[in-house]
Design an enzyme around this catalytic site. Structure first.
Site, PDB file in Angstrom:
ATOM      1  N   HIS A  89       0.828  -1.217   0.000  1.00  0.00           N
ATOM      2  CA  HIS A  89       0.000   0.000   0.000  1.00  0.00           C
ATOM      3  C   HIS A  89       0.861   1.266   0.000  1.00  0.00           C
ATOM      4  O   HIS A  89       0.507   2.264   0.614  1.00  0.00           O
ATOM      5  CB  HIS A  89      -0.943   0.029   1.207  1.00  0.00           C
ATOM      6  CG  HIS A  89      -1.941  -1.093   1.230  1.00  0.00           C
ATOM      7  ND1 HIS A  89      -3.184  -0.993   0.679  1.00  0.00           N
ATOM      8  CD2 HIS A  89      -1.864  -2.358   1.738  1.00  0.00           C
ATOM      9  CE1 HIS A  89      -3.842  -2.132   0.847  1.00  0.00           C
ATOM     10  NE2 HIS A  89      -3.055  -2.983   1.481  1.00  0.00           N
ATOM     11  N   ASN A 161     -10.243  -2.738   2.553  1.00  0.00           N
ATOM     12  CA  ASN A 161      -9.971  -2.752   1.114  1.00  0.00           C
ATOM     13  C   ASN A 161     -11.257  -2.488   0.344  1.00  0.00           C
ATOM     14  O   ASN A 161     -12.341  -2.446   0.926  1.00  0.00           O
ATOM     15  CB  ASN A 161      -9.404  -4.116   0.691  1.00  0.00           C
ATOM     16  CG  ASN A 161      -7.925  -4.255   1.031  1.00  0.00           C
ATOM     17  OD1 ASN A 161      -7.234  -3.283   1.289  1.00  0.00           O
ATOM     18  ND2 ASN A 161      -7.443  -5.484   1.021  1.00  0.00           N
TER      19      ASN A 161
HETATM   20 FE1  HDE Z   1      -2.352  -4.693   5.643  1.00  0.00          FE
HETATM   21  N1  HDE Z   1      -0.550  -3.891   6.086  1.00  0.00           N
HETATM   22  N2  HDE Z   1      -1.721  -6.494   6.338  1.00  0.00           N
HETATM   23  N3  HDE Z   1      -4.115  -5.590   5.107  1.00  0.00           N
HETATM   24  N4  HDE Z   1      -3.005  -2.961   4.973  1.00  0.00           N
HETATM   25  C1  HDE Z   1      -0.195  -2.599   5.915  1.00  0.00           C
HETATM   26  O1  HDE Z   1       0.973  -1.277   7.496  1.00  0.00           O
HETATM   27  C2  HDE Z   1      -0.588  -6.708   7.018  1.00  0.00           C
HETATM   28  C3  HDE Z   1      -4.479  -6.863   5.356  1.00  0.00           C
HETATM   29  C4  HDE Z   1      -4.242  -2.683   4.488  1.00  0.00           C
HETATM   30  O2  HDE Z   1      -3.120   3.561   3.868  1.00  0.00           O
HETATM   31  C5  HDE Z   1       1.155  -2.269   6.503  1.00  0.00           C
HETATM   32  O3  HDE Z   1       1.485   0.913   7.921  1.00  0.00           O
HETATM   33  C6  HDE Z   1      -0.522  -8.077   7.461  1.00  0.00           C
HETATM   34  C7  HDE Z   1      -5.887  -7.035   5.167  1.00  0.00           C
HETATM   35  C8  HDE Z   1      -4.321  -1.302   4.074  1.00  0.00           C
HETATM   36  O4  HDE Z   1      -1.448   3.424   5.286  1.00  0.00           O
HETATM   37  C9  HDE Z   1       1.591  -3.596   7.126  1.00  0.00           C
HETATM   38  C10 HDE Z   1      -1.655  -8.672   7.014  1.00  0.00           C
HETATM   39  C11 HDE Z   1      -6.341  -5.808   4.777  1.00  0.00           C
HETATM   40  C12 HDE Z   1      -3.064  -0.777   4.344  1.00  0.00           C
HETATM   41  C13 HDE Z   1       0.413  -4.502   6.815  1.00  0.00           C
HETATM   42  C14 HDE Z   1      -2.409  -7.676   6.309  1.00  0.00           C
HETATM   43  C15 HDE Z   1      -5.223  -4.921   4.746  1.00  0.00           C
HETATM   44  C16 HDE Z   1      -2.262  -1.828   4.898  1.00  0.00           C
HETATM   45  C17 HDE Z   1       2.110  -1.629   5.538  1.00  0.00           C
HETATM   46  C18 HDE Z   1      -2.069 -10.130   7.173  1.00  0.00           C
HETATM   47  C19 HDE Z   1      -7.774  -5.427   4.396  1.00  0.00           C
HETATM   48  C20 HDE Z   1      -2.608   0.644   4.036  1.00  0.00           C
HETATM   49  C21 HDE Z   1       2.292  -0.201   5.989  1.00  0.00           C
HETATM   50  C22 HDE Z   1      -2.212 -10.535   8.529  1.00  0.00           C
HETATM   51  C23 HDE Z   1      -8.726  -5.632   5.457  1.00  0.00           C
HETATM   52  C24 HDE Z   1      -2.891   1.583   5.149  1.00  0.00           C
HETATM   53  C25 HDE Z   1       1.558  -0.080   7.217  1.00  0.00           C
HETATM   54  C26 HDE Z   1      -2.447   2.963   4.738  1.00  0.00           C
HETATM   55  C27 HDE Z   1      -0.949  -1.666   5.306  1.00  0.00           C
HETATM   56  C28 HDE Z   1       0.388  -5.767   7.243  1.00  0.00           C
HETATM   57  C29 HDE Z   1      -3.632  -7.963   5.690  1.00  0.00           C
HETATM   58  C30 HDE Z   1      -5.381  -3.552   4.352  1.00  0.00           C
HETATM   59  C31 HDE Z   1       2.901  -4.156   6.643  1.00  0.00           C
HETATM   60  C32 HDE Z   1       0.621  -8.704   8.248  1.00  0.00           C
HETATM   61  C33 HDE Z   1      -6.695  -8.317   5.395  1.00  0.00           C
HETATM   62  C34 HDE Z   1      -5.521  -0.586   3.480  1.00  0.00           C
HETATM   63  O5  HDE Z   1       1.734  -3.479   8.517  1.00  0.00           O
END
Ligand code: HDE
Length: 705
Positions: A89, A161
């Site tokens: 993202h 999302n």
């Molecule tokens: Fe994320 N995700 N994610 N994700 N995610 C990040 O956090 C992560 C997941 C989502 O505009 C990171 O600050 C793991 C689902 C959005 O700043 C990180 C898992 C969904 C955004 C991270 C998921 C998301 C992130 C990267 C599996 C939808 C952007 C930078 C367990 C419900 C937020 C940060 C923004 C961002 C990890 C799964 C949506 C790496 C480990 C499911 C919208 O921490």
């Protein structure tokens, strides 16, 4: 020695009147000054700067001095202007706004922002997942939809999302999934694209990904505008009321402008025409006062109801059909202010699913559980330490106090001796740093099952990977199915490794034989591989209209953009009539001309909004033209003009064509006009058609949805 031509004059000594006048040795000007009246420029230490354009030199053409602390401070700060980008993202666009509760949920929760009617501030960031921060806006990808609610009881982050489901069931698989989709590590490409071997390799070996892959291959993966996407919290959460009773909830956002997507060729061309298409669209809409708005809605269900679902709601690869649990609208979000600074706000905002307020709680979804530590962890390195909560965009807007101290970039100056609890030394007894409160966050006291055992297990109820992708595929209209099948063909055609392609088709067979056959056919594979073994029985679930896209689109021009092609001598009145009608229907209108300045009939040259070669029709939702026959004749020999109409036609857009265009340009572009091409004077019909795409034009497919 012959005099070197540039060194004609003697160099004045430092401090001479010439030096003070800021002229160089040749007497030329070295300072350019802004005319705006501003305060004195200072260093970050507040020291006034007398010259911000010339570094300190030993003498006029001599070496630069280390002593120049002003230069060093400026360059050092510049060197560190970039922070690590988000691992996923990374590319995002954001805006401020407000959330307004319209239907209190007091029966289910104590959360103030869900029980007390009124507005609270929010910050919302949309993103693509796979590409880097400088990648394009319109790749086929999932879009992040993250909202920070600055509630009366602290920040609640709904980090979702634009699809209602995720690709994997367990956080343990997230790094693998992301490594597979991002650019391949040896070659560093493709950027921002899932059409490559490692992604489909992972998909073909992980059937749990298929449901989200089907959604991503649908037109939802290429939205027309960030203002026209839905949002989903995905996981089940809990609402907890004053009695400590819990109700499960899934959160939804629904765009007021309706859903709309691009067509694939348009998405590809937009990557060349305007890399910032979505970011610009959001910014310009808000800037012009057309504030995007979403309904906020919930699906509420009890544990007992969940037990009856033909899937496990704790599995993030499963959606809850609206036909099973209705979606109730309880509020709205309006984005009404652009960020003042992209870096300070969009880049530094730190969303975290663990930012949870009293009255809401987590479910045991193993994907959600894994997210709860990841976000804070990554933000510690991205933002440099634990004090990022003090950055204005991240700070709560309600009163707060705690005993956390020190660390990098402490911006506050906490007072007093007491940074712990319990404490008796806070002599005035006010405990300015706060103390425990009975209204504080409490976890739902979920009873543990009797037969609980520690272990790396996955519940058997998570084993069905095909029923919902099948429901999704079979619920789509013929056009949508065609788009999905072509998208998969496109992606798999980019895969080099044959077994990966075959394994994917073997997976698709479990979703739907017809889908597998169409994809294999598109790839030119004569025989279908055996279906992949399925871990559970695949069900024929009831179809759901709610998960389609085209039938849910609004027929509207609101928030859309109409391009009018004009040239010197175009009839100003006809242009004005088209413009007024389009604007009355809610569209913005842009004039495109062969040159940046254009003189309409009887008028003076005025600036067009875009020059033809740099303003292709992919930037518009519908196009019109008002040209003199001569101008049309000339333009019929220009590729940019032919592409303008050819693409608009191919991308199923309504076209209002003047006589000259019909005679000269359309035939040269190979366009045989159809029902979607009307006369420029037939304004009412054009506006009606412009409210939707001309689906009947879809190649090889003449059935309307
Ligand atoms: Fe994320 N995700 N994610 N994700 N995610 C990040 O956090 C992560 C997941 C989502 O505009 C990171 O600050 C793991 C689902 C959005 O700043 C990180 C898992 C969904 C955004 C991270 C998921 C998301 C992130 C990267 C599996 C939808 C952007 C930078 C367990 C419900 C937020 C940060 C923004 C961002 C990890 C799964 C949506 C790496 C480990 C499911 C919208 O921490």
């Amino acid at each position: 020695m012959k005099e070197y031509p540039m060194a004609k004059k003697k160099q004045p000594a430092n401090g001479t009147s010439a030096a003070r006048r800021n002229t160089d040795a040749t007497g030329g000007e070295t300072r350019q000054q802004a005319t705006a009246k501003t305060g004195a420029l200072t260093t970050a230490q507040g020291i006034p700067v007398s010259d911000n354009q010339n570094s300190l030199r030993a003498y006029s053409r001599g070496p630069t001095l280390l002593e120049d602390f002003i230069l060093r401070e400026k360059i050092t700060h510049f060197d560190h202007e970039r922070i690590p980008e988000r691992i996923v993202h990374a590319r995002g666009s954001a805006a401020h706004g407000y959330f307004e509760l319209t239907k209190p949920l007091s029966k289910y929760t104590t959360a103030k922002f869900l029980t007390e009617k009124g507005r609270i501030p929010v910050f919302c960031r949309f993103s693509t997942v796979a590409g880097g921060a400088g990648s394009v806006d319109t790749p086929r990808d999932v879009r992040g939809f993250a909202v920070k609610f600055y509630t009366q009881e602290g920040n609640f982050d709904l980090v979702g999302n634009n699809l209602p489901i995720f690709a994997i069931q367990d956080a343990m698989k997230f790094p693998d999934f992301i490594h597979a989709v991002k650019m391949e590590p040896d070659r560093g490409f493709p950027q921002a694209a899932s059409a490559h071997d490692t992604f489909w390799d992972f998909v073909s070996l992980s059937p749990e990904t298929l449901h989200m892959v089907m959604w991503a291959m649908s037109d939802r993966g290429i939205p027309r505008s960030l203002r026209m996407i839905e949002g989903f919290g995905i996981h089940s959460f809990r609402l907890v009321n004053a009695k400590g009773e819990s109700t499960f909830v899934r959160f939804h956002w629904r765009p007021k402008l309706g859903l709309q997507s691009l067509v694939w060729d348009e998405a590809v061309k937009l990557q060349g025409a305007d890399n910032d298409f979505h970011r610009r669209d959001l910014f310009e809409a808000i800037d012009s006062g057309a504030f995007p708005e979403w309904e906020f809605a919930v699906q509420l269900f009890t544990e007992e109801e969940a037990d009856q679902f033909p899937f496990d709601h704790l599995d993030a690869t499963k959606l809850i059909p609206e036909e099973l649990v209705p979606v109730q609208v309880v509020g709205r979000m309006v984005l009404d202010r652009n960020p003042n600074n992209h870096f300070a706000e969009n880049e530094q905002v730190a969303f975290c699913p663990a930012n949870m307020v009293p009255g809401i709680d987590f479910s045991n979804d193993p994907l959600l559980q894994g997210r709860l530590f990841s976000y804070l962890d990554t933000q510690l390195s991205r933002l440099g330490g634990p004090n990022f909560t003090q950055i204005p965009i991240n700070a709560p807007k309600c009163p707060f106090g705690h005993h956390q101290r020190d660390a990098h970039m402490q911006m506050q100056v906490p007072k007093g001796r007491v940074a712990y609890e319990p404490a008796s030394l806070d002599k005035d007894g006010s405990m300015p740093n706060g103390r425990e409160t009975p209204n504080g966050f409490r976890s739902f006291a979920e009873p543990a099952p009797d037969d609980g055992r520690k272990g790396r297990t996955r519940a058997a109820s998570f084993a069905d990977h095909y029923s919902q992708p099948r429901m999704f595929w079979r619920s789509q209209t013929a056009i949508e199915q065609a788009h999905i099948a072509s998208a998969i063909v496109f992606e798999l055609a980019k895969v080099e490794d044959d077994p990966v392609r075959e394994r994917t088709i073997a997976q698709l067979r479990n979703i739907d034989e017809e889908l597998a056959r169409r994809v294999a056919d598109g790839l030119g594979m004569a025989t279908l591989p055996l279906a992949a073994p399925a871990a559970a029985e695949t069900l024929d679930l009831p179809l759901s209209k709610a998960i389609t896209l085209i039938p849910k689109m609004k027929q509207t021009l609101e928030g859309r953009c109409v391009g009018i092609l004009v040239a010197d001598g175009s009839d100003a009145k006809a242009v004005a009539t088209l413009r007024e009608a389009a604007e009355a229907a809610g569209a913005t209108v842009k004039l495109v001309a062969p040159k940046r300045y254009v003189a309409l009939k009887g008028g003076k040259p005025r600036k067009a909004d875009g020059q033809l070669a740099g303003t292709p029709s992919v930037l518009f939702d519908a196009v019109a033209c008002v040209l003199t026959p001569d101008a049309a004749k000339t333009l019929a020999t220009e590729a940019a003009a032919l592409d303008w109409f050819r693409d608009a036609f191919g991308h199923l857009k309504a076209i209002a064509a003047c006589g000259g265009t019909r005679t000269h340009i359309l035939p040269a572009a190979g366009i045989a006009p159809d029902q979607g091409v009307v006369d420029s004077g037939d304004v009412d019909r054009f506006i009606k058609l412009a409210k939707t795409r001309q689906w009947a034009r879809e190649p090889n497919l003449r059935t309307l949805p």
